[in-house]
Design a protein around this motif. Structure first.
Motif, PDB file in Angstrom:
ATOM      1  N   GLN A 196       2.207  13.779 -16.039  1.00 18.23           N
ATOM      2  CA  GLN A 196       2.533  13.727 -14.618  1.00 18.23           C
ATOM      3  C   GLN A 196       3.631  12.712 -14.332  1.00 18.23           C
ATOM      4  N   ASP A 197       3.647  11.625 -15.090  1.00 24.19           N
ATOM      5  CA  ASP A 197       4.646  10.573 -14.883  1.00 24.19           C
ATOM      6  C   ASP A 197       6.043  11.060 -15.239  1.00 24.19           C
ATOM      7  N   GLU A 198       6.116  12.052 -16.130  1.00 23.28           N
ATOM      8  CA  GLU A 198       7.409  12.563 -16.578  1.00 23.28           C
ATOM      9  C   GLU A 198       7.944  13.665 -15.661  1.00 23.28           C
ATOM     10  N   THR A 199       7.162  14.033 -14.633  1.00 21.99           N
ATOM     11  CA  THR A 199       7.600  15.067 -13.689  1.00 21.99           C
ATOM     12  C   THR A 199       8.748  14.547 -12.832  1.00 21.99           C
ATOM     13  N   LEU A 200       9.734  15.397 -12.608  1.00 22.61           N
ATOM     14  CA  LEU A 200      10.894  15.020 -11.813  1.00 22.61           C
ATOM     15  C   LEU A 200      10.471  14.702 -10.373  1.00 22.61           C
ATOM     16  N   VAL A 201      10.944  13.571  -9.855  1.00 22.82           N
ATOM     17  CA  VAL A 201      10.603  13.154  -8.496  1.00 22.82           C
ATOM     18  C   VAL A 201      11.868  13.115  -7.654  1.00 22.82           C
ATOM     19  N   GLU A 202      11.928  14.007  -6.645  1.00 24.36           N
ATOM     20  CA  GLU A 202      13.122  14.092  -5.810  1.00 24.36           C
ATOM     21  C   GLU A 202      12.818  14.011  -4.317  1.00 24.36           C
ATOM     22  N   ASN A 203      11.717  14.628  -3.889  1.00 23.43           N
ATOM     23  CA  ASN A 203      11.438  14.671  -2.455  1.00 23.43           C
ATOM     24  C   ASN A 203      10.184  13.882  -2.094  1.00 23.43           C
ATOM     25  N   ASN A 204       9.878  13.862  -0.795  1.00 24.70           N
ATOM     26  CA  ASN A 204       8.755  13.076  -0.292  1.00 24.70           C
ATOM     27  C   ASN A 204       7.421  13.526  -0.885  1.00 24.70           C
ATOM     28  N   GLU A 205       7.241  14.838  -0.991  1.00 26.66           N
ATOM     29  CA  GLU A 205       6.000  15.384  -1.535  1.00 26.66           C
ATOM     30  C   GLU A 205       5.784  14.925  -2.977  1.00 26.66           C
ATOM     31  N   GLN A 206       6.838  14.944  -3.760  1.00 22.04           N
ATOM     32  CA  GLN A 206       6.739  14.529  -5.160  1.00 22.04           C
ATOM     33  C   GLN A 206       6.475  13.031  -5.279  1.00 22.04           C
ATOM     34  N   LYS A 207       6.997  12.257  -4.356  1.00 24.74           N
ATOM     35  CA  LYS A 207       6.720  10.814  -4.343  1.00 24.74           C
ATOM     36  C   LYS A 207       5.254  10.541  -4.032  1.00 24.74           C
ATOM     37  N   ILE A 208       4.696  11.348  -3.123  1.00 24.15           N
ATOM     38  CA  ILE A 208       3.275  11.219  -2.789  1.00 24.15           C
ATOM     39  C   ILE A 208       2.418  11.527  -4.011  1.00 24.15           C
ATOM     40  N   HIS A 209       2.772  12.580  -4.723  1.00 18.00           N
ATOM     41  CA  HIS A 209       2.027  12.948  -5.928  1.00 18.00           C
ATOM     42  C   HIS A 209       2.126  11.845  -6.984  1.00 18.00           C
ATOM     43  N   LEU A 210       3.305  11.263  -7.124  1.00 24.06           N
ATOM     44  CA  LEU A 210       3.484  10.190  -8.096  1.00 24.06           C
ATOM     45  C   LEU A 210       2.674   8.962  -7.702  1.00 24.06           C
ATOM     46  N   LEU A 211       2.566   8.706  -6.401  1.00 24.92           N
ATOM     47  CA  LEU A 211       1.764   7.578  -5.934  1.00 24.92           C
ATOM     48  C   LEU A 211       0.291   7.771  -6.302  1.00 24.92           C
TER      49      LEU A 211
END
Length: 245
Positions: free
Chosen positions: A89-104
């Motif tokens: 999951q940490d290696e998933t590309l983070v570009e938008n707000n939704e992806q930042k929430i998932h990374l959090l």
């Protein structure tokens, strides 16, 4: 705007509300199995319902499931599965707000794992990453249900409360910190099972460990152990709390 357009918008809104309600219900069913420590059944149900859950719920439940499998039975297999999940999951590309929430969400579980391993560097690095993500996330900009938005707020509050206690000792009795507890009490009284259970567990531990209010902590633990009699962690912490009284 003509009647046809208004009708289309209304039907779409009702459809989305219906889907959100169904998703919340499925998520709570899987969550209940996890917290009753019926972990194999929870994993099977999560796999069956994967396509019926949105990304936020699936990620949160998958992380929570593997965390509880690790904390209740710290075998090499459970440890490895948790590590692989966190890394993938940490290696998933983070570009938008939704992806930042998932990374959090991911980082919140990684933080727990680093703490369990007593990995100071990993702990500090993950904390810094979470602070950065919280500053970047737009709280209201989430496509999920109202309950998902509340769950996101819960995870942010839990992190910020611990940050205040760990790094701003002068703020231990601050009004801002106590406001966080009040907000969590509101979530603990919510009808959503995921929301009220996660909030109540956090409150029980904080009243026990930080606030020096074991009686209040015990009140929350008794609710949890009554609701989840098979949860060995809740029972263990309740006994710890009882010894302080």
């Amino acid at each position: 705007m003509n009647k046809t357009v208004w009708l289309s918008i209304l039907l779409l809104t009702l459809h989305l509300q219906s889907f959100a309600g169904k998703t919340d219900s499925i998520a709570n069913s899987v969550f209940s199995l996890i917290y009753h420590e019926e972990l194999e059944a929870a994993e099977q149900e999560l796999n069956i319902q994967k396509n019926n859950l949105d990304e936020f719920y699936y990620l949160l439940l998958n992380l929570d499931l593997h965390w509880w499998k690790y904390r209740t039975d710290r075998t090499k297999q459970n440890t490895k599965k948790l590590e692989i999940l966190l890394k993938q999951q940490d290696e998933t590309l983070v570009e938008n707000n939704e992806q930042k929430i998932h990374l959090l969400l991911l980082k919140s579980y990684q933080l727990r794992y680093e703490k369990r391993k007593l990995n100071l560097i990993g702990l500090l690095t993950t904390r810094a990453e979470m602070r950065s993500l919280i500053n970047e996330i737009i709280p209201g900009n989430i496509s999920g249900s109202a309950d998902e938005q509340k769950l996101l707020e819960v995870y942010i509050i839990m992190f910020e409360y611990i940050e205040d206690v760990n790094f701003l000792s002068s703020q231990i009795n601050s009004e801002q910190r106590l406001e966080k507890l009040v907000r969590m009490e509101e979530f603990a009284a919510d009808n959503n099972e995921m929301l009220n259970t996660i909030s109540r567990f956090f409150l029980a531990r904080m009243y026990q460990k930080i606030e020096n209010q074991p009686v209040t902590g015990l009140k929350h633990f008794k609710i949890l152990t009554t609701k989840y009699p098979g949860n060995s962690t809740f029972l263990e912490y309740q006994k710890e709390c009882e010894k302080k009284i």
